[in-house]
Motif scaffolding. Structure first.
Motif, short mmCIF file in Angstrom:
data_model
loop_
_atom_site.label_atom_id
_atom_site.label_comp_id
_atom_site.label_asym_id
_atom_site.label_seq_id
_atom_site.Cartn_x
_atom_site.Cartn_y
_atom_site.Cartn_z
N MET A 82 7.47 9.18 -1.92
CA MET A 82 6.89 9.78 -0.71
C MET A 82 7.35 8.97 0.50
O MET A 82 7.46 9.49 1.60
CB MET A 82 5.37 9.74 -0.86
CG MET A 82 4.61 9.87 0.39
SD MET A 82 2.88 9.41 0.12
CE MET A 82 2.35 10.73 -0.94
N HIS A 83 7.61 7.69 0.26
CA HIS A 83 8.24 6.83 1.26
C HIS A 83 9.70 6.62 0.85
O HIS A 83 9.97 6.18 -0.27
CB HIS A 83 7.49 5.50 1.36
CG HIS A 83 6.09 5.67 1.90
ND1 HIS A 83 5.00 5.04 1.37
CD2 HIS A 83 5.64 6.44 2.93
CE1 HIS A 83 3.92 5.39 2.07
NE2 HIS A 83 4.29 6.24 3.01
N GLY A 84 10.62 6.97 1.77
CA GLY A 84 12.03 7.06 1.40
C GLY A 84 12.65 5.76 0.90
O GLY A 84 13.61 5.80 0.13
N ASP A 85 12.10 4.63 1.32
CA ASP A 85 12.68 3.35 0.90
C ASP A 85 11.88 2.72 -0.24
O ASP A 85 11.85 1.51 -0.38
CB ASP A 85 12.79 2.39 2.10
CG ASP A 85 11.45 2.15 2.78
OD1 ASP A 85 10.46 2.82 2.42
OD2 ASP A 85 11.39 1.28 3.68
N GLU A 86 11.24 3.58 -1.05
CA GLU A 86 10.45 3.08 -2.18
C GLU A 86 10.87 3.80 -3.47
O GLU A 86 10.17 4.67 -3.98
CB GLU A 86 8.95 3.29 -1.88
CG GLU A 86 8.53 2.56 -0.60
CD GLU A 86 7.05 2.72 -0.26
OE1 GLU A 86 6.30 3.31 -1.06
OE2 GLU A 86 6.68 2.25 0.82
N PRO A 87 12.06 3.45 -3.99
CA PRO A 87 12.69 4.27 -5.03
C PRO A 87 12.50 3.79 -6.48
O PRO A 87 13.01 4.43 -7.39
CB PRO A 87 14.18 4.14 -4.67
CG PRO A 87 14.27 2.72 -4.16
CD PRO A 87 12.95 2.42 -3.49
N GLN A 134 14.49 4.84 4.71
CA GLN A 134 13.38 4.50 5.58
C GLN A 134 12.09 5.08 5.00
O GLN A 134 12.12 6.03 4.22
CB GLN A 134 13.59 5.04 7.00
CG GLN A 134 13.54 6.57 7.06
CD GLN A 134 13.70 7.14 8.46
OE1 GLN A 134 14.33 6.50 9.32
NE2 GLN A 134 13.16 8.32 8.70
N ARG A 135 10.99 4.49 5.41
CA ARG A 135 9.68 4.90 4.91
C ARG A 135 9.36 6.35 5.28
O ARG A 135 8.93 7.14 4.46
CB ARG A 135 8.63 3.97 5.52
CG ARG A 135 7.20 4.31 5.18
CD ARG A 135 6.26 3.30 5.88
NE ARG A 135 4.87 3.59 5.63
CZ ARG A 135 4.17 3.14 4.58
NH1 ARG A 135 4.74 2.39 3.68
NH2 ARG A 135 2.90 3.45 4.43
N ARG A 136 9.57 6.68 6.56
CA ARG A 136 9.07 7.93 7.12
C ARG A 136 10.04 9.09 6.88
O ARG A 136 11.18 8.88 6.51
CB ARG A 136 8.83 7.74 8.61
CG ARG A 136 7.67 6.81 8.88
CD ARG A 136 7.72 6.20 10.25
NE ARG A 136 6.61 5.27 10.45
CZ ARG A 136 5.48 5.58 11.08
NH1 ARG A 136 5.32 6.77 11.62
NH2 ARG A 136 4.52 4.69 11.19
N LEU A 173 3.42 7.19 -6.81
CA LEU A 173 4.31 6.08 -7.17
C LEU A 173 5.04 5.53 -5.94
O LEU A 173 5.81 6.25 -5.30
CB LEU A 173 5.29 6.55 -8.24
CG LEU A 173 4.61 7.15 -9.49
CD1 LEU A 173 5.63 7.81 -10.41
CD2 LEU A 173 3.82 6.09 -10.25
N HIS A 174 4.81 4.27 -5.67
CA HIS A 174 5.32 3.63 -4.45
C HIS A 174 5.96 2.27 -4.76
O HIS A 174 5.87 1.77 -5.87
CB HIS A 174 4.15 3.35 -3.49
CG HIS A 174 3.57 4.57 -2.86
ND1 HIS A 174 3.77 4.88 -1.55
CD2 HIS A 174 2.79 5.56 -3.37
CE1 HIS A 174 3.12 6.00 -1.26
NE2 HIS A 174 2.53 6.44 -2.35
N ASP A 175 6.58 1.69 -3.70
CA ASP A 175 6.95 0.28 -3.71
C ASP A 175 6.15 -0.43 -2.63
O ASP A 175 5.84 0.17 -1.60
CB ASP A 175 8.45 0.08 -3.40
CG ASP A 175 9.33 0.41 -4.58
OD1 ASP A 175 9.45 1.60 -4.92
OD2 ASP A 175 9.92 -0.52 -5.16
N GLN A 176 5.88 -1.70 -2.85
CA GLN A 176 5.15 -2.49 -1.85
C GLN A 176 5.99 -3.69 -1.44
O GLN A 176 7.02 -4.00 -2.04
CB GLN A 176 3.82 -2.97 -2.44
CG GLN A 176 4.00 -3.96 -3.59
CD GLN A 176 2.68 -4.41 -4.20
OE1 GLN A 176 1.61 -4.02 -3.76
NE2 GLN A 176 2.75 -5.24 -5.24
ZN LIG Z 1 4.63 3.70 -0.06
#
Ligand SMILES: [Zn+2]
Length: 473
Positions: A82-87, A134-136, A173-176
């Protein structure tokens, strides 16, 4: 521990040991684009058990697809990026597809899983963000703050899926940030979980309780591979976020965040942990085993904290106004996208300076007895960045040279050799201070011990050279 838990750990170990068999090798680093995954999704159409449906388009008209497999009564929706830089989890989902397609000793489990659950996947919900790394999204909107206003097409797609499929379980599912620690410790939070709150009071209803139970199960599994490396996100209610709302809308929501792990910048080990954790949770859902897990154990997972720098230099001596002071330096290495964001360069910064004795470094240098000193600036002016390659750089570093001046301004975004370049107009005081790029020496008298360039170090005594890329200032 119950017997079923023991079996879960054995199952997880088998997944962990066999991950390489299922690893989608077309995805080998974090900066893939939607064009890299479309053919992989297409190939699922050759397997009659998978159904692939386009469920909408991104702002820039990239197709967003839903992948369905299984016929069971327990419906599970999983979405990544959902956030582009969290793959990281996207890679794990493609490993999971390979796992589901395989024909091997896991067949009994596969049959059970596909008979007891129906799995729905949306890998890469924000392909426009991934395109830019990018995130957005393409409108600069954070989809995870758009669950109520639903201005972005990607947000509407996710809400529609939740409302029409009515999944029992949702995996968000994300990255932090890789600098989160698991509790106030030196241990990176390699994976963090959250059973999102559905109200300001952070109450626990059966929907949320199930997510705590599943997280406890995944935590038990992961502790085998990353002891002390699992964290728990703050459960403060965020009324605009999807996790919180989906929990409120009645789907048991599990947030998984991939953090950092030492020497795994491309997160390939963490991808494997995602694969194991998600499949373990799916097994638990298919068998209802999670119902036996005490949810109170959720509170024993340490909270995510910010106690880490990428590099912490302790007890260095710094001369200020003729006086020697002892300082610690907290240095962070930030990724900067290059070109079409298919690659990146590090640009580091001194985040803090002073007494950092309550903090930790993912890497640390004990600089007791060493003085901080500026590196030497070479007398030659470089005409181009490429001219650097004409010099015996290792020998220059050994002599304490860290910096060249450029004769003319360069538009080059980065320099892939570890040297610090100054544009013609840069007035660099070259003092070590907060907010500046960390390039300097640590020396004892005349003997140089460490050369630090752009926040990476070279130990001249042991020969340990961790320099990566330089920087243009
Ligand atoms: Zn995220």
């Amino acid at each position: 521990m119950t017997t079923s838990t023991g079996q879960d750990l054995l199952f997880a170990n088998q997944l962990f040991d066999n991950h390489a068999t299922y690893r989608q090798t077309a995805l080998a680093h974090r900066r893939f684009k939607q064009t890299d995954i479309l053919p992989l999704i297409d190939s699922l159409k050759n397997d009659s058990r998978f159904e692939v449906t386009q469920v909408g388009e991104s702002v820039e008209k990239r197709p967003i697809q839903l992948i369905k497999i299984g016929n069971g009564p327990r419906k599970v929706l999983l979405w990544s990026q959902m956030h582009g830089d969290e793959p990281t989890a996207t890679m794990a989902l493609f490993d999971l597809f390979n796992f589901l397609r395989a024909d091997d000793s896991f067949n009994e489990f596969r049959q059970q899983l596909l008979a007891e659950t129906t799995l729905y996947f949306v890998p890469m919900l924000n392909p426009d963000g991934a395109e830019r790394y990018q995130r957005r999204n393409a409108w600069d909107i954070d989809l995870n703050r758009d669950a109520l206003r639903l201005q972005s097409p990607e947000s509407r797609i996710l809400k529609n899926l939740q409302q029409t499929l009515k999944p029992d379980f949702g995996f968000n599912l994300h990255d932090q940030n890789t600098r989160y620690s698991a509790g106030p410790t030196a241990k990176q939070a390699t994976i963090s979980f959250l059973a999102t709150a559905y109200d300001e009071g952070r109450n626990i209803n059966p929907v949320r309780e199930r997510s705590m139970q599943l997280i406890v199960g995944m935590n038990r599994v992961l502790q085998q591979y990353i002891p002390g490396g699992v964290g728990r996100f703050s459960d403060e209610f965020e009324p605009r976020a999807f996790g919180d709302n989906i929990q409120k809308w009645g789907t048991t929501l599990i947030l998984i965040e991939s953090g950092g792990y030492p020497n795994d910048p491309e997160k390939q080990f963490i991808r494997k942990l995602n694969f194991v954790a998600i499949l373990s949770a799916l097994q638990s859902i298919a068998t209802d085993a999670y119902r036996q897990v005490p949810r109170t154990e959720y509170n024993t997972i340490p909270e995510n904290e910010r106690y880490l720098y990428d590099l912490l230099i302790r007890n260095a001596q710094l001369v200020r106004n003729g006086k020697t002071v002892t300082v610690d330096l907290g240095i962070n290495r930030n990724e900067v996208n290059i070109g079409h964001a298919t690659t990146f360069s590090y640009r580091s910064e001194v985040e803090d300076l002073g007494d950092l004795s309550t903090f930790y470094g993912i890497e640390e240098i004990d600089a007791s007895g060493l003085q901080l000193a500026p590196g030497r600036v070479h007398d030659d002016m470089l005409r181009t960045v490429a001219d650097l390659r004409k010099y015996p750089l290792d020998s220059l570093l050994q002599q304490g040279f860290t910096t060249f001046r450029l004769a003319t301004h360069t538009a080059a975004p980065a320099v892939d050799v570890p040297f610090h370049l100054l544009q013609p107009k840069t007035l660099s005081s070259r003092n070590v201070q907060t907010g500046k790029i960390p390039t300097f020496l640590l020396r004892k008298g005349k003997q140089i011990r460490y050369v630090i360039i752009n926040g990476f170090f070279y130990d001249l005594i042991t020969g340990e050279n961790k320099l990566i890329n330089g920087v243009i200032e």
